[in-house]
Write an enzyme that holds these catalytic residues in place. Structure first.
Site, PDB file in Angstrom:
ATOM      1  NE  ARG A   1      -4.015   1.933   0.584  1.00 20.65           N
ATOM      2  CZ  ARG A   1      -5.315   1.874   0.483  1.00 20.65           C
ATOM      3  NH1 ARG A   1      -5.900   0.710   0.207  1.00 20.65           N
ATOM      4  NH2 ARG A   1      -6.068   2.935   0.632  1.00 20.65           N
TER       5      ARG A   1
ATOM      6  CG  ASN B   1     -12.975  13.132   0.514  1.00 25.01           C
ATOM      7  OD1 ASN B   1     -13.428  13.014  -0.627  1.00 25.01           O
ATOM      8  ND2 ASN B   1     -13.054  12.179   1.416  1.00 25.01           N
ATOM      9  CB  THR B   2     -17.125  16.131  -1.609  1.00 23.54           C
ATOM     10  OG1 THR B   2     -18.532  15.970  -1.467  1.00 23.54           O
ATOM     11  CG2 THR B   2     -16.663  15.439  -2.860  1.00 23.54           C
ATOM     12  CG  HIS B   3     -18.582  11.960   3.977  1.00 26.38           C
ATOM     13  ND1 HIS B   3     -18.495  10.653   3.553  1.00 26.38           N
ATOM     14  CD2 HIS B   3     -19.323  11.933   5.116  1.00 26.38           C
ATOM     15  CE1 HIS B   3     -19.147   9.878   4.401  1.00 26.38           C
ATOM     16  NE2 HIS B   3     -19.661  10.624   5.348  1.00 26.38           N
TER      17      HIS B   3
ATOM     18  CG  ASP C   1      -8.102  14.418   9.675  1.00 25.68           C
ATOM     19  OD1 ASP C   1      -8.650  13.450   9.089  1.00 25.68           O
ATOM     20  OD2 ASP C   1      -8.520  14.886  10.743  1.00 25.68           O
TER      21      ASP C   1
ATOM     22  N   GLY D   1      -7.749  10.654   9.447  1.00 23.95           N
ATOM     23  CA  GLY D   1      -8.909   9.866   9.858  1.00 23.95           C
ATOM     24  C   GLY D   1      -9.825   9.583   8.675  1.00 23.95           C
TER      25      GLY D   1
ATOM     26  CG  ASP E   1     -15.403  10.384   5.390  1.00 22.55           C
ATOM     27  OD1 ASP E   1     -14.702  10.789   4.449  1.00 22.55           O
ATOM     28  OD2 ASP E   1     -16.108   9.364   5.298  1.00 22.55           O
TER      29      ASP E   1
END
Ligand code: GRF
Length: 207
Positions: A72, A114-116, A148, A150, A152
């Protein structure tokens, strides 16, 4: 991030699927007054509409599939290198279904959003609309945040509320959230590009 003294802000957008959020950004960027341009689109899988949307406009694309790397970490390094090569001011994760690693975050700390499809801190993870529906909330929505380490959890840039209808299905709810998500993304990324932004603890201040 401070606005570029000359020229539009450079966006690298990461996608995993249909790329309707990407398309909303591409449409916005067609207007020079928007203040940003999509300089490259990256993905974790090939053959997706998100990549085709960029290719049709002659925008460079790159694909790194986790399974093609021995670890990864190696995947993360390749992704970091490809994104960095395009010198982004802002990295936009728009339906990118992978968590980036420590190396990527270090390189683009405070510059990746990011969009959640849920109202953070409720319903993090891959199934925001389904989890909201299952819980029985009356409103849900979408959240744009600075990424970050975590899931979301990062500092929030913007949120939009979407009411849940009594006869909603996961698909119908998610589609309505995505309409709100695209508007939120275009509005916020444009303001971030034009005015700059700072992350101060949990607070994100634009301008
Ligand atoms: C969005 O709802 C995003 O938040 C979620 O997946 C969806 C992507 O849609 N993670 P699209 O690929 O931009 O159409």
């Amino acid at each position: 991030m401070t606005p570029r003294p000359t020229g539009p802000a450079r966006l690298v957008v990461l996608v995993s699927g249909s790329g309707t959020n990407l398309q909303a950004l591409l449409d916005a960027c067609a207007d020079p007054a928007y203040g940003a341009q999509v300089v490259a689109v990256g993905a974790d899988r090939g053959g997706i509409e998100g990549l085709a949307r960029a290719e049709r406009l002659g925008i460079p694309t790159f694909v790194h599939r986790v399974r093609d790397f021995e670890s990864r970490d190696a995947w993360d390094q390749a992704l970091t290198g490809s994104v960095a090569a395009h010198e982004p001011d802002i990295v936009v994760s728009a339906g990118f279904m992978k968590l980036v690693g420590a190396g990527f975050l270090e390189r683009f700390a405070g510059r990746m959003v990011n969009t959640h499809p849920a109202l953070s801190p409720s319903f993090p993870g891959m199934h925001g609309p389904a989890d909201a529906l299952a819980y029985g909330v009356k409103v849900t929505g979408c959240t744009l945040f600075v990424v970050d380490d975590g899931v979301d959890t990062g500092p929030i840039v913007a949120q939009t509320v979407v009411p849940v209808e009594d006869d909603d299905t996961v698909e119908a709810l998610h589609e309505r959230i995505k309409v709100a998500e695209r508007a939120m993304l275009v509005d916020s990324v444009g303001r971030m590009a034009r005015e700059g932004f700072v992350v101060d603890g949990r607070r994100v201040r634009i301008g």
